[in-house]
Design a protein around this motif. Structure first.
Motif, PDB file in Angstrom:
ATOM      1  N   LEU A  31       0.840  -1.186   0.000  1.00 15.90           N
ATOM      2  CA  LEU A  31       0.000   0.000   0.000  1.00 15.90           C
ATOM      3  C   LEU A  31       0.881   1.243   0.000  1.00 15.90           C
ATOM      4  N   SER A  32       0.414   2.256  -0.705  1.00 15.17           N
ATOM      5  CA  SER A  32       1.108   3.531  -0.742  1.00 15.17           C
ATOM      6  C   SER A  32       0.225   4.612  -0.147  1.00 15.17           C
ATOM      7  N   CYS A  33       0.857   5.570   0.482  1.00 12.49           N
ATOM      8  CA  CYS A  33       0.169   6.751   0.989  1.00 12.49           C
ATOM      9  C   CYS A  33       0.937   7.948   0.469  1.00 12.49           C
ATOM     10  N   ALA A  34       0.324   8.670  -0.444  1.00 12.73           N
ATOM     11  CA  ALA A  34       0.970   9.826  -1.052  1.00 12.73           C
ATOM     12  C   ALA A  34       0.297  11.098  -0.553  1.00 12.73           C
ATOM     13  N   ALA A  35       1.119  12.080  -0.198  1.00  7.22           N
ATOM     14  CA  ALA A  35       0.590  13.318   0.376  1.00  7.22           C
ATOM     15  C   ALA A  35       0.851  14.499  -0.538  1.00  7.22           C
ATOM     16  N   SER A  36      -0.070  15.429  -0.507  1.00  7.30           N
ATOM     17  CA  SER A  36       0.130  16.724  -1.130  1.00  7.30           C
ATOM     18  C   SER A  36      -0.311  17.785  -0.139  1.00  7.30           C
TER      19      SER A  36
END
Length: 122
Positions: free
Chosen positions: A20-25
């Motif tokens: 799983l990936s968690c990408a933030a902006s």
């Protein structure tokens, strides 16, 4: 505007793996402790892991210890949850969270992603 986006959830057979990936902006993840939570149908949400900012170490739910690994990615502003030896009881929606606190208590979460579905079934 801050946004956390999880991805990587899928249908997998028991014993399989997912990342799983968690990408933030809008925020810099290296300023936060990162939590992963999950919620299975009909069950309460539970904390899966906490990747702590202050010492870089991760803590894990006992039932997933030695099977899951949380780590900050080389890709900027991304955190991963590597899940191996998956079991049917790992089936849930998985969420990533950010925490200014040292630990990843649900009540201290600054931001939540929308979740990604993991289904472990033959």
């Amino acid at each position: 505007q801050v946004q956390l986006v999880e991805s990587g959830g899928d249908l997998v057979q028991p014993g399989g793996s997912l990342r799983l990936s968690c990408a933030a902006s809008g925020i810099s993840l290296d300023r936060y402790s990162i939590g992963w939570f999950r919620q299975a149908p009909g069950k309460e949400r539970e904390a899966v892991s906490c990747l702590r900012r202050f010492d870089g170490r991760a803590r894990y739910l006992n039932s997933i210890k030695d099977r899951f690994t949380s780590a900050r990615g080389n890709a900027k502003n991304t955190v991963y949850l590597q899940m191996n030896s998956l079991k049917p009881e790992d089936t849930a929606v998985y969420y990533c969270t950010t925490h200014k606190a040292k630990e990843c208590e649900e009540s201290s979460a600054s931001y939540w992603g929308q979740g990604t579905q993991v289904t472990v079934s033959s």
